[in-house]
Design an enzyme around this catalytic site. Structure first.
Site, PDB file in Angstrom:
ATOM      1  N   ASP A 203      -8.022  -1.832  14.126  1.00  0.00           N
ATOM      2  CA  ASP A 203      -9.328  -1.902  14.054  1.00  0.00           C
ATOM      3  C   ASP A 203      -9.753  -3.043  12.899  1.00  0.00           C
ATOM      4  O   ASP A 203     -10.940  -3.188  12.366  1.00  0.00           O
ATOM      5  CB  ASP A 203     -10.008  -0.627  13.479  1.00  0.00           C
ATOM      6  CG  ASP A 203      -9.289  -0.255  11.872  1.00  0.00           C
ATOM      7  OD1 ASP A 203      -8.332  -1.051  11.533  1.00  0.00           O
ATOM      8  OD2 ASP A 203      -9.510   0.861  11.453  1.00  0.00           O
TER       9      ASP A 203
ATOM     10  N   GLU B  41      -9.971  -0.541   5.233  1.00  0.00           N
ATOM     11  CA  GLU B  41     -10.478  -0.247   6.532  1.00  0.00           C
ATOM     12  C   GLU B  41     -11.952  -1.091   6.697  1.00  0.00           C
ATOM     13  O   GLU B  41     -12.474  -1.452   5.537  1.00  0.00           O
ATOM     14  CB  GLU B  41     -10.995   1.284   6.732  1.00  0.00           C
ATOM     15  CG  GLU B  41      -9.603   2.053   6.664  1.00  0.00           C
ATOM     16  CD  GLU B  41      -8.961   2.216   7.736  1.00  0.00           C
ATOM     17  OE1 GLU B  41      -9.010   1.172   8.627  1.00  0.00           O
ATOM     18  OE2 GLU B  41      -8.008   3.064   8.252  1.00  0.00           O
TER      19      GLU B  41
ATOM     20  N   HIS C  11      -8.160  -3.723  10.361  1.00  0.00           N
ATOM     21  CA  HIS C  11      -7.697  -3.333   8.683  1.00  0.00           C
ATOM     22  C   HIS C  11      -6.496  -4.183   8.337  1.00  0.00           C
ATOM     23  O   HIS C  11      -5.759  -4.614   9.055  1.00  0.00           O
ATOM     24  CB  HIS C  11      -7.486  -1.950   8.463  1.00  0.00           C
ATOM     25  CG  HIS C  11      -6.367  -1.437   9.144  1.00  0.00           C
ATOM     26  ND1 HIS C  11      -6.216  -0.188   9.709  1.00  0.00           N
ATOM     27  CD2 HIS C  11      -4.919  -1.448   8.684  1.00  0.00           C
ATOM     28  CE1 HIS C  11      -4.901   0.198   9.811  1.00  0.00           C
ATOM     29  NE2 HIS C  11      -4.379  -0.688   9.141  1.00  0.00           N
TER      30      HIS C  11
ATOM     31  N   ASP D 140       0.883  -1.225   0.005  1.00  0.00           N
ATOM     32  CA  ASP D 140       0.000   0.113  -0.106  1.00  0.00           C
ATOM     33  C   ASP D 140       0.815   1.137   0.126  1.00  0.00           C
ATOM     34  O   ASP D 140       2.096   1.017   0.104  1.00  0.00           O
ATOM     35  CB  ASP D 140      -0.917  -0.034   1.158  1.00  0.00           C
ATOM     36  CG  ASP D 140      -0.393  -0.251   2.409  1.00  0.00           C
ATOM     37  OD1 ASP D 140       1.013  -0.164   2.566  1.00  0.00           O
ATOM     38  OD2 ASP D 140      -1.141  -0.670   3.527  1.00  0.00           O
TER      39      ASP D 140
HETATM   40  C1  GLP Z   1      -0.598   0.330   8.664  1.00  0.00           C
HETATM   41  C2  GLP Z   1      -0.499  -0.607   7.243  1.00  0.00           C
HETATM   42  C3  GLP Z   1      -0.478  -1.937   7.337  1.00  0.00           C
HETATM   43  C4  GLP Z   1       0.007  -2.407   8.676  1.00  0.00           C
HETATM   44  C5  GLP Z   1      -0.896  -1.735   9.973  1.00  0.00           C
HETATM   45  C6  GLP Z   1      -0.326  -2.196  11.355  1.00  0.00           C
HETATM   46  O1  GLP Z   1      -1.320   1.343   8.642  1.00  0.00           O
HETATM   47  N1  GLP Z   1      -1.109   0.161   6.102  1.00  0.00           N
HETATM   48  O2  GLP Z   1      -0.129  -2.387   6.248  1.00  0.00           O
HETATM   49  O3  GLP Z   1      -0.088  -3.663   8.754  1.00  0.00           O
HETATM   50  O4  GLP Z   1      -1.282  -0.610   9.730  1.00  0.00           O
HETATM   51  O5  GLP Z   1       0.447  -1.459  11.557  1.00  0.00           O
HETATM   52  P1  GLP Z   1       1.847  -1.692  12.764  1.00  0.00           P
HETATM   53  O6  GLP Z   1       2.667  -3.030  12.420  1.00  0.00           O
HETATM   54  O7  GLP Z   1       2.624  -0.289  12.721  1.00  0.00           O
HETATM   55  O8  GLP Z   1       0.993  -1.923  13.816  1.00  0.00           O
END
Ligand code: GLP
Length: 261
Positions: free
Chosen positions: A137, A144, A139, A68
């Site tokens: 959440d 989302e 995602h 992404d």
């Molecule tokens: C982000 C990314 C995701 C990631 C998630 C968790 O916003 N777009 O690919 O897996 O949120 O992030 P983290 O590993 O920092 O908790």
């Protein structure tokens, strides 16, 4: 789905690195899908450590796709996912920029960016191993709650919760972009092997909903239940909400070594 509860984030990183190295050894031209965020960092650091020590596989033919990307950051911004992946993984592994591709946030081409990224995935033969994290959440990538379970790569709007979660990378929530390009949930399902990494208590509820709750767009990560080859590596804090966590660990401990992950 195989869920492996482990003792610490370091153990998740070590086993995560094993999974990546197995994919690359099994197919030197492997196509890797790379997530950003904090969770994969122990895995990435372990891969870099092994590469520097000379015990890792060759990455000479590996190709990578970032999962992404933020929309609206100036080109080359250090928090763009393109720059982050180069810094945290692909540059230290010696994978050149031309073998790393992501959805392009170029403002002139946003309407077709998703389609072009999907075409590039197909041209590469699809993703062999997709590394994933999970949002608090539920995602997955930047899909989302409410995202279509069949969605493909497209532009999305972040929730306030995700922007707050990601503010730590930007200094203030106001600096976190509102829009992103993200692989869709249907895109993620096309990868041959999905590796979900989850660590810390903030992920416990989302992980439990994803793997033990109903398949629902309200918890985008629950779409993983529809994929035939998912490996979930989690630490004790992230596993705390799983009703069957002891059983998952028993299964892992009793697993014949030849089976792998
Ligand atoms: C982000 C990314 C995701 C990631 C998630 C968790 O916003 N777009 O690919 O897996 O949120 O992030 P983290 O590993 O920092 O908790």
């Amino acid at each position: 789905m195989e869920i492996v509860p482990l003792d610490s984030a370091e153990e998740v990183g070590a086993l995560g690195a094993d999974v990546v190295e197995t994919a690359v050894r099994g197919r030197p031209g492997a196509v890797l899908g790379l997530a950003t965020g904090s969770t994969p960092l122990p895995t990435y650091r372990e891969l870099i450590r092994r590469h520097a020590a000379g015990s890792g596989p060759s990455y000479d033919a590996v190709r990578c796709f970032t999962l992404d990307e933020y929309v609206g950051l100036p080109a080359g911004h250090p928090e763009s996912y393109r720059a982050t992946i180069a810094r945290e993984l692909t540059d230290p592994l010696g994978i050149p920029a031309e073998r790393v591709q992501g959805p392009s946030p170029d403002p002139g081409g946003l309407a077709t960016a998703g389609e072009r990224y999907e075409e590039a995935l197909v041209a590469a033969g699809g993703i062999d191993l997709q590394i994933l994290g999970i949002g608090s959440d539920g995602h997955l990538a930047f899909n989302e709650p409410g995202s279509s379970l069949a969605s493909l790569t497209r532009i999305k709007t972040l929730t306030e919760e995700t922007r707050r979660d990601n503010a730590r990378f930007f200094g203030s929530v106001d600096d976190v972009p509102r829009h992103v390009l993200t692989q869709g949930l249907g895109t993620i399902l096309r990868a041959r092997h999905l590796l979900l990494l989850a660590t810390g208590a903030a992920k416990a509820a989302a992980l439990a909903a994803a793997v033990e709750g109903p398949v629902s767009a309200s918890c985008p990560a629950s779409v993983l239940q529809l994929h035939p080859h998912v490996t979930v590596l989690c630490d004790g804090a992230a596993a705390a909400g799983l009703a069957r966590r002891e059983h998952y660990r028993e299964v892992y401990d009793a697993k014949p070594a030849w089976q792998g992950l």
